[in-house]
Design a protein around this motif. Sequence first.
Motif, PDB file in Angstrom:
ATOM      1  N   GLU A   1       3.235 -29.016 -19.633  1.00 32.55           N
ATOM      2  CA  GLU A   1       3.624 -30.353 -19.190  1.00 32.55           C
ATOM      3  C   GLU A   1       4.092 -30.340 -17.740  1.00 32.55           C
ATOM      4  N   GLY A   2       4.848 -29.287 -17.376  1.00 34.46           N
ATOM      5  CA  GLY A   2       5.345 -29.179 -16.001  1.00 34.46           C
ATOM      6  C   GLY A   2       4.187 -29.094 -15.020  1.00 34.46           C
ATOM      7  N   ALA A   3       3.208 -28.269 -15.366  1.00 33.55           N
ATOM      8  CA  ALA A   3       2.049 -28.142 -14.487  1.00 33.55           C
ATOM      9  C   ALA A   3       1.300 -29.465 -14.405  1.00 33.55           C
ATOM     10  N   ALA A   4       1.268 -30.198 -15.524  1.00 36.07           N
ATOM     11  CA  ALA A   4       0.603 -31.505 -15.513  1.00 36.07           C
ATOM     12  C   ALA A   4       1.333 -32.465 -14.581  1.00 36.07           C
ATOM     13  N   VAL A   5       2.674 -32.414 -14.620  1.00 31.71           N
ATOM     14  CA  VAL A   5       3.445 -33.277 -13.716  1.00 31.71           C
ATOM     15  C   VAL A   5       3.154 -32.884 -12.266  1.00 31.71           C
ATOM     16  N   GLY A   6       3.118 -31.570 -11.988  1.00 31.40           N
ATOM     17  CA  GLY A   6       2.784 -31.110 -10.642  1.00 31.40           C
ATOM     18  C   GLY A   6       1.406 -31.588 -10.218  1.00 31.40           C
ATOM     19  N   THR A   7       0.464 -31.531 -11.146  1.00 27.06           N
ATOM     20  CA  THR A   7      -0.904 -31.984 -10.866  1.00 27.06           C
ATOM     21  C   THR A   7      -0.917 -33.470 -10.497  1.00 27.06           C
ATOM     22  N   LEU A   8      -0.154 -34.240 -11.251  1.00 25.87           N
ATOM     23  CA  LEU A   8      -0.043 -35.677 -10.941  1.00 25.87           C
ATOM     24  C   LEU A   8       0.531 -35.871  -9.544  1.00 25.87           C
ATOM     25  N   LEU A   9       1.630 -35.158  -9.233  1.00 24.78           N
ATOM     26  CA  LEU A   9       2.302 -35.341  -7.939  1.00 24.78           C
ATOM     27  C   LEU A   9       1.363 -34.965  -6.790  1.00 24.78           C
ATOM     28  N   GLN A  10       0.583 -33.900  -7.007  1.00 23.70           N
ATOM     29  CA  GLN A  10      -0.366 -33.497  -5.959  1.00 23.70           C
ATOM     30  C   GLN A  10      -1.461 -34.533  -5.767  1.00 23.70           C
ATOM     31  N   ALA A  11      -1.763 -35.269  -6.828  1.00 23.18           N
ATOM     32  CA  ALA A  11      -2.868 -36.237  -6.750  1.00 23.18           C
ATOM     33  C   ALA A  11      -2.435 -37.602  -6.232  1.00 23.18           C
ATOM     34  N   LEU A  12      -1.118 -37.846  -6.161  1.00 22.00           N
ATOM     35  CA  LEU A  12      -0.670 -39.186  -5.757  1.00 22.00           C
ATOM     36  C   LEU A  12      -1.097 -39.490  -4.332  1.00 22.00           C
TER      37      LEU A  12
ATOM     38  N   HIS B   1       3.635 -45.504  -5.412  1.00 26.65           N
ATOM     39  CA  HIS B   1       4.920 -45.630  -6.099  1.00 26.65           C
ATOM     40  C   HIS B   1       4.786 -44.982  -7.468  1.00 26.65           C
ATOM     41  N   LEU B   2       5.783 -44.192  -7.822  1.00 27.67           N
ATOM     42  CA  LEU B   2       5.761 -43.540  -9.130  1.00 27.67           C
ATOM     43  C   LEU B   2       7.043 -43.886  -9.864  1.00 27.67           C
ATOM     44  N   LEU B   3       6.890 -44.586 -10.989  1.00 32.11           N
ATOM     45  CA  LEU B   3       8.073 -44.795 -11.835  1.00 32.11           C
ATOM     46  C   LEU B   3       8.075 -43.708 -12.899  1.00 32.11           C
ATOM     47  N   VAL B   4       9.212 -42.988 -13.004  1.00 33.08           N
ATOM     48  CA  VAL B   4       9.274 -41.919 -13.994  1.00 33.08           C
ATOM     49  C   VAL B   4      10.206 -42.317 -15.126  1.00 33.08           C
ATOM     50  N   GLY B   5       9.787 -42.033 -16.337  1.00 27.83           N
ATOM     51  CA  GLY B   5      10.622 -42.275 -17.506  1.00 27.83           C
ATOM     52  C   GLY B   5      11.795 -41.311 -17.515  1.00 27.83           C
ATOM     53  N   ASN B   6      12.806 -41.651 -18.297  1.00 30.85           N
ATOM     54  CA  ASN B   6      13.946 -40.763 -18.427  1.00 30.85           C
ATOM     55  C   ASN B   6      13.623 -39.627 -19.378  1.00 30.85           C
ATOM     56  N   SER B   7      14.620 -38.808 -19.645  1.00 24.29           N
ATOM     57  CA  SER B   7      14.445 -37.635 -20.477  1.00 24.29           C
ATOM     58  C   SER B   7      13.616 -36.625 -19.678  1.00 24.29           C
ATOM     59  N   MET B   8      12.497 -36.111 -20.181  1.00 28.01           N
ATOM     60  CA  MET B   8      11.786 -35.051 -19.474  1.00 28.01           C
ATOM     61  C   MET B   8      11.074 -35.476 -18.188  1.00 28.01           C
ATOM     62  N   PRO B   9      10.375 -36.625 -18.122  1.00 28.23           N
ATOM     63  CA  PRO B   9       9.601 -36.910 -16.901  1.00 28.23           C
ATOM     64  C   PRO B   9      10.431 -36.826 -15.619  1.00 28.23           C
ATOM     65  N   VAL B  10      11.623 -37.426 -15.611  1.00 27.13           N
ATOM     66  CA  VAL B  10      12.398 -37.415 -14.364  1.00 27.13           C
ATOM     67  C   VAL B  10      12.850 -35.989 -14.037  1.00 27.13           C
ATOM     68  N   ARG B  11      13.121 -35.188 -15.046  1.00 16.83           N
ATOM     69  CA  ARG B  11      13.519 -33.797 -14.791  1.00 16.83           C
ATOM     70  C   ARG B  11      12.343 -32.987 -14.254  1.00 16.83           C
ATOM     71  N   ASP B  12      11.167 -33.220 -14.830  1.00 19.52           N
ATOM     72  CA  ASP B  12      10.004 -32.478 -14.348  1.00 19.52           C
ATOM     73  C   ASP B  12       9.647 -32.888 -12.920  1.00 19.52           C
TER      74      ASP B  12
ATOM     75  N   TRP C   1       8.356 -31.705  -7.731  1.00 20.29           N
ATOM     76  CA  TRP C   1       8.102 -32.422  -6.470  1.00 20.29           C
ATOM     77  C   TRP C   1       8.606 -31.553  -5.318  1.00 20.29           C
ATOM     78  N   VAL C   2       7.683 -30.793  -4.711  1.00 18.05           N
ATOM     79  CA  VAL C   2       8.056 -29.888  -3.612  1.00 18.05           C
ATOM     80  C   VAL C   2       7.266 -30.250  -2.359  1.00 18.05           C
ATOM     81  N   ARG C   3       7.702 -29.691  -1.237  1.00 21.45           N
ATOM     82  CA  ARG C   3       7.045 -29.989   0.045  1.00 21.45           C
ATOM     83  C   ARG C   3       5.554 -29.663  -0.018  1.00 21.45           C
ATOM     84  N   GLY C   4       4.780 -30.315   0.826  1.00 24.15           N
ATOM     85  CA  GLY C   4       3.348 -30.071   0.858  1.00 24.15           C
ATOM     86  C   GLY C   4       2.545 -31.164   0.166  1.00 24.15           C
TER      87      GLY C   4
ATOM     88  N   SER D   1       7.502 -22.156 -21.302  1.00 19.56           N
ATOM     89  CA  SER D   1       6.962 -21.948 -19.952  1.00 19.56           C
ATOM     90  C   SER D   1       7.950 -22.420 -18.886  1.00 19.56           C
ATOM     91  N   HIS D   2       8.743 -23.489 -19.183  1.00 16.99           N
ATOM     92  CA  HIS D   2       9.791 -23.875 -18.234  1.00 16.99           C
ATOM     93  C   HIS D   2      10.790 -22.736 -18.038  1.00 16.99           C
TER      94      HIS D   2
END
Lengths: 569, 569
Positions: A377-388, A393-404, A409-412, A554-555
């Motif tokens: 799931e973490g890698a999927a979130v990273g994949t999404l962030l790289q594709a934005l 604008h990205l609205l993230v749900g609470n619980s896991m999405p905002v934590r992931d 969400w890193v530089r680059g 994996s986290h």
Amino acid sequence: MSHKENLTLYVSSFIEQLYQSGVKRAVISPGSRSTPLAYLLENHPQIHTYVNVDERSAAFYALGMAKASQEPVVIVCTSGTAAANYYPAVVEARYARVPLIVLTADRPHELRDNGAPQAIDQINLYGKHAKWFYDMPLPESDTNLLQYTGRIAAKAAAKASAAPKGPVHLNFPFREPLSPDLSFKPDQQPLSAVYLAEKQLNSQYVSDLSAQLNRSEKGLIIAGPSEDQQSAEALIHLAEATGFPVLADPLSGLRTLMTDHPSVIECYDAFLRDNEIKKRLQPDLIIRFGGMPVSKALTQYVKGSECDQWLVDEGADWRDPTSSATHYIEVNDIVFAEQLTKTVDVTSDHSWLDEWIKLNETAAREIQAYIERESDEGAAVGTLLQALPEGAHLLVGNSMPVRDVDTFWVRGMKSFHVWANRGANGIDGVVSTALGIAEVKKEPVYLLIGDLSMFHDLNGLLVTKQYASELQIVVMNNNGGGIFSFLPQATELEHFETLFGTPPSLDFKHAAALYNLDYDRCETKAEFSESLSSGLSRIKMMEVITDREENTASHRRLWTTVAKAVRGE
Amino acid sequence: MSHKENLTLYVSSFIEQLYQSGVKRAVISPGSRSTPLAYLLENHPQIHTYVNVDERSAAFYALGMAKASQEPVVIVCTSGTAAANYYPAVVEARYARVPLIVLTADRPHELRDNGAPQAIDQINLYGKHAKWFYDMPLPESDTNLLQYTGRIAAKAAAKASAAPKGPVHLNFPFREPLSPDLSFKPDQQPLSAVYLAEKQLNSQYVSDLSAQLNRSEKGLIIAGPSEDQQSAEALIHLAEATGFPVLADPLSGLRTLMTDHPSVIECYDAFLRDNEIKKRLQPDLIIRFGGMPVSKALTQYVKGSECDQWLVDEGADWRDPTSSATHYIEVNDIVFAEQLTKTVDVTSDHSWLDEWIKLNETAAREIQAYIERESDEGAAVGTLLQALPEGAHLLVGNSMPVRDVDTFWVRGMKSFHVWANRGANGIDGVVSTALGIAEVKKEPVYLLIGDLSMFHDLNGLLVTKQYASELQIVVMNNNGGGIFSFLPQATELEHFETLFGTPPSLDFKHAAALYNLDYDRCETKAEFSESLSSGLSRIKMMEVITDREENTASHRRLWTTVAKAVRGE
């Protein structure tokens, strides 16, 4: 500790903090239940006490003192109608804007609402006419509780004194016996300083604070979630003037600027989990803006830091659940940052900052590699962030999405805006919030949401039939409450799935069909990437199938990998 | 009427009703805003007034009188902290259970919350310590409003006097000028009688009421919605003793017994729409049990009946939105019915009852024929009712389903139980309520629900994955808010569909698939009948496709047909 010692320590610490917060006078009406407050106020060497038998007169007498001094005056009475007699003066103080701190004694819970004599319902006794009401806990001498009730004393004085000034009400339950030990001399607890500002900090505050800034060699700025992301640049200017790193929560608005500003640190959640690193990075001053950060690792690091901590927070909410702030500064973020940036000496020593930058770069590389390598799931979130796309604008749900998003969400990546409902951190109404943002922004809007949260607001999709907003929805479907797998109760296997996992076992394809949405089911990272790159639909749902257990494991591997890398192992 | 006449009529009617409700004493504290109350209490020939300058003392003085007399005593003061000074006595009265009626004067809305002098927030001023708070309307002399505020006076006295006795608070906004016309003699409004009973009516009440019952030749019992359907038999016994017809709401529990009890009338909604019939059926006494009936025709008939109307309602809610009751009798339905059944003279004249039975039989035949002949939503509801097995439970949604069940549930069907959420008549949570009933009852449970209401609680279906309850769901899908088509706004075509029709355009097949339900789409009455007779599934959804416009037109045809038939045309 004995009952008497607990009682004495608790009430005297509270009174000392009232004094430290500017209270110099107390008007006491005699009574039994209020004995601990009366005795220990009388016993305080600096607080001047007055006795006035009729509570109605006592309250107006205190009102006169508070009007004349413009300082909060305490009034103390026993339980029952005694407290009701304060009402006329409380009402007058509310509308005339006079600072009063009403302390009423009350029965403990076991004597409430069961016909005990002189036990009336004192909760919210003055209704909307008290600016603030708080029902105090029973006396205890636990350090955390004493720190907390110390904050309540400081907050009571601050709320009574903040514009518009007015009455506040604290209700104290006491168990018998009620006499404190007047010979007992408690150690003084660390106390808080409060800086109230109407529009600007006054010049005395500014010179006190900038003197401390100049002395600090290992200062840290923490930018928490903020609805008003206009403050981002002002905070970065303060960071650059002081040479402090600024730890940027994903909802602070600062990560959008991290490419151009090396002092913005985004990977702290990954490397502040390691005790050795935390020890190396002990700060001597923390300045905190906004709400509590999403990162639990950061919160624990802040709580464990034994240095002065300034909480800058406009309005009187004092968002400080760890009770670790030593200074509460009630002023607008931008005003504070600009006033201090102007007065502080610009630093030339960057060794502290450079250490943070180096650790952060190492962690960022590990996270980027993880996104490429893994398929959870973490890698999927990273994949999404790289594709934005730029400006999305990205609205993230609470619980896991905002934590992931915090973690991945890193530089680059391109520059985009992240939103979330962090007022109460609910999983409800997230789809509708995203559609509301999309209706206003008219720019590409993405929603990242877990399956439970998606289920909760499925009905929100009905407006897609009525209004033409565009939204790309990514549902992380791990069939249930994924976040609970990270918590201790996950090891109690017997009732775990029933009470916490709550697998809804929904195939969102049918939900998409119900509302005529485009729909892709993504079982692999490749399928998800392809769906993301296949162009924007008006409303598209991408259901990403993940696995809760694999995800937890994996986290944990990621955090270990990052810790090893930053320690140079 | 002039401002002065309005003010005088309004306040003096209110005071007269206080007197009629047992108030004999009022303690007045001088003030300006309370002038109308003070003058007109002083002017009342039977109410004894006392003046006491300090409101705190005044309230305790009244408390002493109320303690000694065990009758409610009125206290009157002006706006502002004057009212706050009542607080100690109000609190004492609450816990000591002493009946006080607190009347505070207030500014009108335009002077509230904007810094006007002596204007404090008096809404719920005494918090939970007043048993009841009501913010009065501005003085007007409209008859409906005067009747309504008269009920408020009676209710205030009743609430203060009902166990546990205590204080109630009414807040009066007055505009200047404040002086009433003391020479003005208003006509007396019809006044209410209140019978408070702890467990049983006292013997004086019983003999008064049974004397009136014996005099009545055209009495009528109305059994409204009731959560406690245990009272059904007691009500029928009272009807049989008095010879009164009993009009049975579908939620009263009485229709289940109509086969064996000819005095139960169920088709009133269809024939009480006709003015000529209504004129023929003028009652001389109405006894109403339970909540307001579902039938609007019945409500209008009750409102238009100029006879004594008894409202029997345990607890102090007085569910009487039409303000037509003349007697409020606060006692349990069963207790009332049994006490009166025992004392009333059993009647031998059945001409009035026979007329009702004959009209009802005619209407029932027309409705049965309609169900056979037509194919609209009403006919579909009739088809469902005819298909329900003996002992089944049917939960009906609000808005159209409950109205259609009212119309189409006629004698000749099997015996079943009908449920609905009529506390607040919401369209929300209906699916979950049905599933909750099913979980407890373990007998065949059916749900009849409109498409909007079904959409609103679609998420409620998730528990069908968790628990094994059985439920047969009938969704009447007319694509939107069908009930609005019966209202005047339906002729404003321009914004009607956007604001009222709100067509969700949902194909519930997908919702059924999302939760793995059995599903039948029924486009004709034959398909629906077949689906109903094909045996019970665990959870089955039958989506019945209907048309809003056709439905409105055919319902209107039914009412015309029934009217003609009962008039013998």
